[in-house]
Write a protein that holds these residues in place. Sequence first.
Motif, PDB file in Angstrom:
ATOM      1  N   VAL A 104       0.849  -1.198   0.000  1.00 13.64           N
ATOM      2  CA  VAL A 104       0.000   0.000   0.000  1.00 13.64           C
ATOM      3  C   VAL A 104       0.883   1.246   0.000  1.00 13.64           C
ATOM      4  O   VAL A 104       0.623   2.196  -0.746  1.00 13.64           O
ATOM      5  N   TYR A 105       1.928   1.247   0.803  1.00  8.93           N
ATOM      6  CA  TYR A 105       2.832   2.399   0.825  1.00  8.93           C
ATOM      7  C   TYR A 105       3.512   2.576  -0.534  1.00  8.93           C
ATOM      8  O   TYR A 105       3.742   3.693  -0.971  1.00  8.93           O
ATOM      9  N   GLY A 106       3.837   1.462  -1.188  1.00  8.11           N
ATOM     10  CA  GLY A 106       4.414   1.540  -2.534  1.00  8.11           C
ATOM     11  C   GLY A 106       3.440   2.184  -3.518  1.00  8.11           C
ATOM     12  O   GLY A 106       3.829   2.988  -4.365  1.00  8.11           O
ATOM     13  N   MET A 107       2.168   1.843  -3.394  1.00 13.29           N
ATOM     14  CA  MET A 107       1.148   2.445  -4.256  1.00 13.29           C
ATOM     15  C   MET A 107       1.015   3.939  -3.956  1.00 13.29           C
ATOM     16  O   MET A 107       0.850   4.749  -4.875  1.00 13.29           O
ATOM     17  N   CYS A 108       1.110   4.307  -2.699  1.00 14.59           N
ATOM     18  CA  CYS A 108       1.049   5.720  -2.328  1.00 14.59           C
ATOM     19  C   CYS A 108       2.258   6.470  -2.903  1.00 14.59           C
ATOM     20  O   CYS A 108       2.118   7.592  -3.405  1.00 14.59           O
ATOM     21  N   ALA A 109       3.414   5.848  -2.842  1.00 13.75           N
ATOM     22  CA  ALA A 109       4.622   6.467  -3.396  1.00 13.75           C
ATOM     23  C   ALA A 109       4.478   6.645  -4.906  1.00 13.75           C
ATOM     24  O   ALA A 109       4.861   7.683  -5.464  1.00 13.75           O
ATOM     25  N   TRP A 110       3.908   5.643  -5.580  1.00 14.12           N
ATOM     26  CA  TRP A 110       3.662   5.738  -7.024  1.00 14.12           C
ATOM     27  C   TRP A 110       2.725   6.909  -7.313  1.00 14.12           C
ATOM     28  O   TRP A 110       2.949   7.684  -8.243  1.00 14.12           O
ATOM     29  N   THR A 111       1.684   7.059  -6.497  1.00 14.26           N
ATOM     30  CA  THR A 111       0.728   8.145  -6.684  1.00 14.26           C
ATOM     31  C   THR A 111       1.420   9.498  -6.540  1.00 14.26           C
ATOM     32  O   THR A 111       1.212  10.394  -7.366  1.00 14.26           O
ATOM     33  N   ARG A 112       2.232   9.647  -5.497  1.00 15.21           N
ATOM     34  CA  ARG A 112       2.952  10.912  -5.306  1.00 15.21           C
ATOM     35  C   ARG A 112       3.887  11.192  -6.480  1.00 15.21           C
ATOM     36  O   ARG A 112       3.988  12.323  -6.952  1.00 15.21           O
ATOM     37  N   LEU A 113       4.546  10.165  -6.967  1.00 16.78           N
ATOM     38  CA  LEU A 113       5.483  10.320  -8.070  1.00 16.78           C
ATOM     39  C   LEU A 113       4.786  10.760  -9.355  1.00 16.78           C
ATOM     40  O   LEU A 113       5.313  11.566 -10.119  1.00 16.78           O
ATOM     41  N   HIS A 114       3.581  10.264  -9.592  1.00 14.83           N
ATOM     42  CA  HIS A 114       2.874  10.531 -10.847  1.00 14.83           C
ATOM     43  C   HIS A 114       1.685  11.478 -10.690  1.00 14.83           C
ATOM     44  O   HIS A 114       0.910  11.666 -11.637  1.00 14.83           O
ATOM     45  N   LEU A 115       1.540  12.091  -9.529  1.00 15.56           N
ATOM     46  CA  LEU A 115       0.384  12.936  -9.249  1.00 15.56           C
ATOM     47  C   LEU A 115       0.227  14.072 -10.252  1.00 15.56           C
ATOM     48  O   LEU A 115      -0.861  14.296 -10.789  1.00 15.56           O
ATOM     49  N   GLU A 116       1.285  14.792 -10.521  1.00 18.09           N
ATOM     50  CA  GLU A 116       1.202  15.917 -11.457  1.00 18.09           C
ATOM     51  C   GLU A 116       0.771  15.446 -12.841  1.00 18.09           C
ATOM     52  O   GLU A 116      -0.097  16.050 -13.477  1.00 18.09           O
ATOM     53  N   HIS A 117       1.356  14.377 -13.311  1.00 16.04           N
ATOM     54  CA  HIS A 117       0.996  13.817 -14.618  1.00 16.04           C
ATOM     55  C   HIS A 117      -0.487  13.428 -14.650  1.00 16.04           C
ATOM     56  O   HIS A 117      -1.199  13.729 -15.611  1.00 16.04           O
ATOM     57  N   ILE A 118      -0.960  12.770 -13.595  1.00 17.98           N
ATOM     58  CA  ILE A 118      -2.354  12.327 -13.536  1.00 17.98           C
ATOM     59  C   ILE A 118      -3.295  13.530 -13.511  1.00 17.98           C
ATOM     60  O   ILE A 118      -4.296  13.561 -14.235  1.00 17.98           O
ATOM     61  N   GLU A 119      -2.970  14.533 -12.692  1.00 20.44           N
ATOM     62  CA  GLU A 119      -3.817  15.732 -12.640  1.00 20.44           C
ATOM     63  C   GLU A 119      -3.877  16.435 -13.985  1.00 20.44           C
ATOM     64  O   GLU A 119      -4.953  16.852 -14.433  1.00 20.44           O
ATOM     65  N   GLU A 120      -2.739  16.576 -14.663  1.00 23.66           N
ATOM     66  CA  GLU A 120      -2.716  17.216 -15.979  1.00 23.66           C
ATOM     67  C   GLU A 120      -3.521  16.410 -16.986  1.00 23.66           C
ATOM     68  O   GLU A 120      -4.261  16.985 -17.798  1.00 23.66           O
ATOM     69  N   SER A 121      -3.392  15.106 -16.949  1.00 20.85           N
ATOM     70  CA  SER A 121      -4.147  14.245 -17.870  1.00 20.85           C
ATOM     71  C   SER A 121      -5.641  14.359 -17.625  1.00 20.85           C
ATOM     72  O   SER A 121      -6.432  14.427 -18.577  1.00 20.85           O
TER      73      SER A 121
END
Length: 139
Positions: A104-121
Amino acid sequence: MTEEAGRVSRDADADVTRAHSLAREIFSGIANKWTLLVVTILGERTLRFTQLRGEVEGISHKMLTQTLRGLERDGLVERTVHPTVPPRVEYALTDAGHALRATVYGMCAWTRLHLEHIEESRERFDRARREQAGAASGR
């Protein structure tokens, strides 16, 4: 193909089907907000039911009970009853529960890493949908 080879192949196919079915069942059980919150909180320390309920904001008594039972059934939480009056019941993560917490923490880290990309998309997608809807309505 020999009869033995055919049986082994069917057994292997059945094992894969069973594994996929079990995986879907497990994923649906752990992929909800209450389970993820409970696993995260219990990863920090062993807690009694009322302590845990106080830590998981908004969870009902019934939902916490169901969540803990499911986690216990899947071997992710261990329930310990101490022989006192009244009985003291504590909940803690098992090794498998701690491994899930790390995932779960790994998934959270992935989200933080790609958050800007996801928001822009999402913004691009939503803007394009609004423009399409406006064009379709004749604006």
